[in-house]
Each structure stands twice: as C-alpha cells, then as structure tokens.
Scaffold this motif. Sequence first.
Motif, short mmCIF file in Angstrom:
data_model
loop_
_atom_site.label_atom_id
_atom_site.label_comp_id
_atom_site.label_asym_id
_atom_site.label_seq_id
_atom_site.Cartn_x
_atom_site.Cartn_y
_atom_site.Cartn_z
N MET A 1 0.84 -1.16 0.03
CA MET A 1 0.05 -0.03 -0.07
C MET A 1 0.61 1.24 0.00
O MET A 1 1.87 1.48 0.80
CB MET A 1 -1.02 -0.14 1.34
N ALA A 2 0.56 2.32 -1.00
CA ALA A 2 1.44 3.36 -0.93
C ALA A 2 1.00 4.25 0.09
O ALA A 2 0.08 4.45 0.58
CB ALA A 2 1.21 4.13 -2.29
N ARG A 3 2.20 4.96 0.62
CA ARG A 3 2.15 6.11 1.55
C ARG A 3 2.24 7.44 1.05
O ARG A 3 3.22 7.61 0.40
CB ARG A 3 3.00 5.82 2.93
N TYR A 4 1.38 8.40 1.28
CA TYR A 4 1.43 9.85 0.50
C TYR A 4 1.48 10.57 1.79
O TYR A 4 1.15 10.58 2.74
CB TYR A 4 0.21 9.97 -0.22
N SER A 5 2.61 11.66 1.15
CA SER A 5 2.92 12.66 2.43
C SER A 5 1.57 13.45 2.56
O SER A 5 0.66 13.64 1.64
CB SER A 5 3.93 13.55 1.70
N ASP A 6 1.59 14.12 3.52
CA ASP A 6 0.66 15.15 4.05
C ASP A 6 0.29 16.25 3.01
O ASP A 6 -0.62 16.67 2.66
CB ASP A 6 0.59 15.66 5.43
N ASP A 7 1.59 16.66 2.41
CA ASP A 7 1.64 17.95 1.50
C ASP A 7 1.09 17.46 0.36
O ASP A 7 0.35 18.17 -0.35
CB ASP A 7 3.12 18.43 1.35
N PHE A 8 1.17 16.11 -0.20
CA PHE A 8 0.75 15.96 -1.31
C PHE A 8 -0.87 15.67 -1.19
O PHE A 8 -1.51 15.94 -1.98
CB PHE A 8 1.42 14.32 -1.75
N ARG A 9 -1.23 15.05 -0.10
CA ARG A 9 -2.61 14.84 0.13
C ARG A 9 -3.40 16.07 0.04
O ARG A 9 -4.41 16.41 -0.50
CB ARG A 9 -2.83 14.16 1.34
N ARG A 10 -2.75 17.35 0.77
CA ARG A 10 -3.41 18.68 0.82
C ARG A 10 -3.33 19.13 -0.80
O ARG A 10 -4.22 19.87 -1.16
CB ARG A 10 -2.74 19.47 1.63
N GLU A 11 -2.38 18.91 -1.28
CA GLU A 11 -2.32 19.49 -2.78
C GLU A 11 -3.56 18.86 -3.54
O GLU A 11 -3.95 19.42 -4.65
CB GLU A 11 -0.96 19.24 -3.56
N VAL A 12 -3.74 17.55 -3.65
CA VAL A 12 -4.56 16.77 -4.51
C VAL A 12 -5.90 17.03 -3.62
O VAL A 12 -6.87 17.60 -4.68
CB VAL A 12 -4.57 15.36 -4.13
N ILE A 13 -6.27 17.50 -2.52
CA ILE A 13 -7.67 17.82 -2.02
C ILE A 13 -7.75 19.42 -2.62
O ILE A 13 -8.91 19.44 -3.01
CB ILE A 13 -7.60 17.88 -0.64
N ALA A 14 -6.92 20.25 -2.27
CA ALA A 14 -7.07 21.54 -2.94
C ALA A 14 -7.51 21.37 -4.42
O ALA A 14 -8.28 22.15 -4.78
CB ALA A 14 -5.85 22.21 -2.61
N ALA A 15 -6.72 20.83 -5.41
CA ALA A 15 -6.98 20.89 -6.28
C ALA A 15 -8.27 20.14 -6.94
O ALA A 15 -9.38 20.70 -7.74
CB ALA A 15 -5.98 19.67 -7.36
N ALA A 16 -8.85 19.16 -6.09
CA ALA A 16 -10.17 18.88 -6.25
C ALA A 16 -11.24 19.68 -5.80
O ALA A 16 -12.32 19.82 -6.66
CB ALA A 16 -10.32 17.26 -5.37
#
Length: 81
Positions: A1-16
């Motif tokens: 299972m891939a683990r994503y950084s909090d920064d990456f998650r925030r970036e994706v959420i903001a884009a969505a």
Amino acid sequence: MARYSDDFRREVIAAARQSHEPRSHIAQRFGIAPATLNNWLSEFYAENPEELEADHQRLQDEQARLLAEEEELRNQLPWLR
C-alpha cells in the motif's frame, strides 16, 4: 500500500476542491485511485465541516450565476427557446 505525504494529500484535496473536473480525472492526473481521492475528501470534510458548507455555498452561487447568464442569453436570442 502506497503512503502519501501530508503535503501531497493537501495538494490533491485543494485541486479537487478548486476544479470542475470529475474526481476521476483529478485522481488520474495525480496518479492515485479515485477511491483514494474520495476517501481523502470524505476525511477532509469530516474534519472541516465549515469547508463543506463553504464549498456547497460556492457551488450554489455559481449555479445561480450560470442560470442567470443562461436566462439573459435566452432573452437576447429568443429563437433558442
């Protein structure tokens, strides 16, 4: 299972949240599964219900603007009716 950084998650959420693209397109652009994006957004809105309300209000405002624009165009071009 891939683990994503909090920064990456925030970036994706903001884009969505800012995009009008379907979530599946956003997920594909960032290389994650659509279900992962849905889970992240669900968690985000559960932790930040005021953001859910803000996004909902923003979308309602945009819908009202688009409906008014449509009505104005229909009045300018009566043959569209």
